[in-house]
Design a protein around this motif. Structure first.
Motif, short mmCIF file in Angstrom:
data_model
loop_
_atom_site.label_atom_id
_atom_site.label_comp_id
_atom_site.label_asym_id
_atom_site.label_seq_id
_atom_site.Cartn_x
_atom_site.Cartn_y
_atom_site.Cartn_z
N VAL A 128 -22.65 24.46 -6.17
CA VAL A 128 -21.64 24.48 -7.22
C VAL A 128 -22.11 23.48 -8.28
CG1 VAL A 128 -19.24 23.95 -7.78
CG2 VAL A 128 -19.79 25.05 -5.60
N GLU A 129 -22.37 23.96 -9.47
CA GLU A 129 -22.91 23.11 -10.53
C GLU A 129 -21.82 22.27 -11.19
OE1 GLU A 129 -26.09 22.60 -11.43
OE2 GLU A 129 -26.70 23.97 -9.83
N VAL A 130 -22.09 20.99 -11.37
CA VAL A 130 -21.18 20.11 -12.12
C VAL A 130 -21.58 20.24 -13.59
CG1 VAL A 130 -20.36 17.77 -12.47
CG2 VAL A 130 -20.89 18.57 -10.16
N VAL A 131 -20.71 20.84 -14.38
CA VAL A 131 -20.96 21.08 -15.80
C VAL A 131 -20.64 19.83 -16.61
CG1 VAL A 131 -20.33 22.52 -17.78
CG2 VAL A 131 -20.46 23.53 -15.49
N SER A 132 -19.59 19.12 -16.20
CA SER A 132 -19.15 17.92 -16.92
C SER A 132 -18.45 16.99 -15.94
CB SER A 132 -18.18 18.33 -18.03
OG SER A 132 -17.64 17.22 -18.68
N ILE A 133 -18.61 15.69 -16.15
CA ILE A 133 -17.95 14.70 -15.30
C ILE A 133 -17.58 13.48 -16.14
CG2 ILE A 133 -20.10 13.65 -14.54
CD1 ILE A 133 -18.73 13.15 -11.80
N ALA A 134 -16.43 12.91 -15.84
CA ALA A 134 -15.98 11.69 -16.50
C ALA A 134 -15.09 10.95 -15.53
CB ALA A 134 -15.22 12.01 -17.78
N GLY A 135 -14.89 9.67 -15.78
CA GLY A 135 -13.99 8.92 -14.93
C GLY A 135 -14.23 7.44 -15.01
N GLU A 136 -13.52 6.74 -14.15
CA GLU A 136 -13.66 5.29 -14.11
C GLU A 136 -13.53 4.80 -12.68
OE1 GLU A 136 -10.55 2.86 -15.86
OE2 GLU A 136 -9.15 4.52 -15.71
N VAL A 137 -14.00 3.57 -12.49
CA VAL A 137 -13.91 2.91 -11.20
C VAL A 137 -13.18 1.59 -11.44
CG1 VAL A 137 -15.19 1.96 -9.26
CG2 VAL A 137 -16.10 3.94 -10.50
N ARG A 138 -12.19 1.32 -10.60
CA ARG A 138 -11.43 0.06 -10.69
C ARG A 138 -11.40 -0.57 -9.31
NH1 ARG A 138 -9.50 -2.13 -15.52
NH2 ARG A 138 -9.65 -0.50 -17.06
N SER A 139 -11.59 -1.87 -9.27
CA SER A 139 -11.50 -2.60 -8.02
C SER A 139 -10.13 -3.26 -7.92
CB SER A 139 -12.59 -3.68 -7.93
OG SER A 139 -13.84 -3.07 -7.82
N GLY A 140 -9.55 -3.18 -6.73
CA GLY A 140 -8.27 -3.83 -6.49
C GLY A 140 -8.45 -5.30 -6.19
N ALA A 141 -7.38 -5.95 -5.83
CA ALA A 141 -7.41 -7.38 -5.49
C ALA A 141 -8.35 -7.64 -4.31
CB ALA A 141 -6.00 -7.86 -5.17
N ASP A 142 -8.53 -6.63 -3.45
CA ASP A 142 -9.42 -6.78 -2.30
C ASP A 142 -10.89 -6.60 -2.66
OD1 ASP A 142 -9.47 -4.06 -2.81
OD2 ASP A 142 -8.77 -3.47 -0.82
N GLY A 143 -11.16 -6.25 -3.94
CA GLY A 143 -12.53 -6.09 -4.39
C GLY A 143 -13.15 -4.74 -4.08
N VAL A 144 -12.41 -3.85 -3.45
CA VAL A 144 -12.93 -2.54 -3.09
C VAL A 144 -12.81 -1.59 -4.29
CG1 VAL A 144 -12.66 -0.55 -1.56
CG2 VAL A 144 -12.33 -2.86 -0.67
N PRO A 145 -13.94 -1.03 -4.75
CA PRO A 145 -13.88 -0.11 -5.88
C PRO A 145 -13.31 1.25 -5.49
CG PRO A 145 -16.14 -0.34 -5.12
CD PRO A 145 -15.30 -1.27 -4.29
N VAL A 146 -12.48 1.79 -6.37
CA VAL A 146 -11.90 3.11 -6.18
C VAL A 146 -12.21 3.94 -7.42
CG1 VAL A 146 -9.77 4.42 -5.83
CG2 VAL A 146 -10.06 2.20 -4.72
N ALA A 147 -12.91 5.05 -7.22
CA ALA A 147 -13.30 5.91 -8.33
C ALA A 147 -12.26 7.01 -8.56
CB ALA A 147 -14.65 6.54 -8.05
N SER A 148 -11.97 7.26 -9.82
CA SER A 148 -11.13 8.39 -10.25
C SER A 148 -12.01 9.24 -11.14
CB SER A 148 -9.91 7.90 -11.02
OG SER A 148 -9.09 7.10 -10.22
N LEU A 149 -12.47 10.36 -10.60
CA LEU A 149 -13.40 11.22 -11.32
C LEU A 149 -12.80 12.59 -11.53
CD1 LEU A 149 -16.63 10.47 -9.24
CD2 LEU A 149 -15.76 9.24 -11.23
N ALA A 150 -13.05 13.16 -12.69
CA ALA A 150 -12.61 14.53 -12.99
C ALA A 150 -13.78 15.26 -13.61
CB ALA A 150 -11.42 14.52 -13.93
N GLY A 151 -13.76 16.57 -13.49
CA GLY A 151 -14.87 17.30 -14.08
C GLY A 151 -14.63 18.79 -14.12
N ILE A 152 -15.66 19.45 -14.58
CA ILE A 152 -15.69 20.90 -14.67
C ILE A 152 -16.88 21.36 -13.84
CG2 ILE A 152 -15.98 22.89 -16.20
CD1 ILE A 152 -14.77 21.08 -18.43
N VAL A 153 -16.65 22.37 -12.99
CA VAL A 153 -17.71 22.91 -12.14
C VAL A 153 -17.79 24.42 -12.33
CG1 VAL A 153 -17.45 21.06 -10.42
CG2 VAL A 153 -16.20 23.20 -10.11
N ALA A 154 -18.96 24.97 -11.99
CA ALA A 154 -19.15 26.42 -12.04
C ALA A 154 -19.71 26.89 -10.71
CB ALA A 154 -20.11 26.78 -13.17
#
Length: 139
Positions: free
Chosen positions: A76-102
């Motif tokens: 499944v091809e990823v046509v487009s992807i965007a998003g951000e990563v935020r770390s909480g107080a515990d320092g663990v990064p959490v990614a929120s990614l969205a995109g378009i696939v074909a």
């Protein structure tokens, strides 16, 4: 305000861009978790996904009603992807990614990638740019 109107809260954050990292996510590694691991490896507490190139074995995207849609591969091809990563107080990064696939038939789908359900097919190249909020020191 009537009961049919909604209130929209907008949060503005000041900061600056930091380092840029280019990396490859290996086959069968989850796309979302791979981005989170990249941030850990680079010491990015917060980052923006600036681009990516690659395919997934299968894709799982969230839907507006809180469900999900499964797009079957292989490749499944990823046509487009965007998003951000935020770390909480515990320092663990959490990614929120969205995109378009074909899919292999050329059908196109879009939505947020569900963590743990988007295995990379061959490889996935991704570009991350560190975000350093005002008052925070870079790692």
């Amino acid at each position: 305000m009537s009961t049919t109107e909604t209130t929209r809260v907008v949060i503005t954050e000041s900061g600056r861009m930091g380092r840029v990292a280019y990396a490859r996510i290996a086959p069968n590694e989850d796309l979302v978790q791979g981005v989170e691991k990249m941030c850990l490896a680079e010491g990015f507490r917060n980052a923006f996904v600036r681009g990516g190139l690659g395919s997934l074995v299968d894709a799982s995207l969230g839907t507006r009603d809180g469900g999900y849609q499964q797009i079957s591969g292989p490749a499944v091809e990823v046509v487009s992807i965007a998003g951000e990563v935020r770390s909480g107080a515990d320092g663990v990064p959490v990614a929120s990614l969205a995109g378009i696939v074909a899919d292999t038939d050329g059908n196109v789908y879009g939505g947020p990638f569900l963590a743990g359900w988007n295995p990379v097919c061959m490889t996935f190249e991704v570009t991350l740019e560190e975000w350093i909020p005002d008052g925070e020191e870079p790692a």
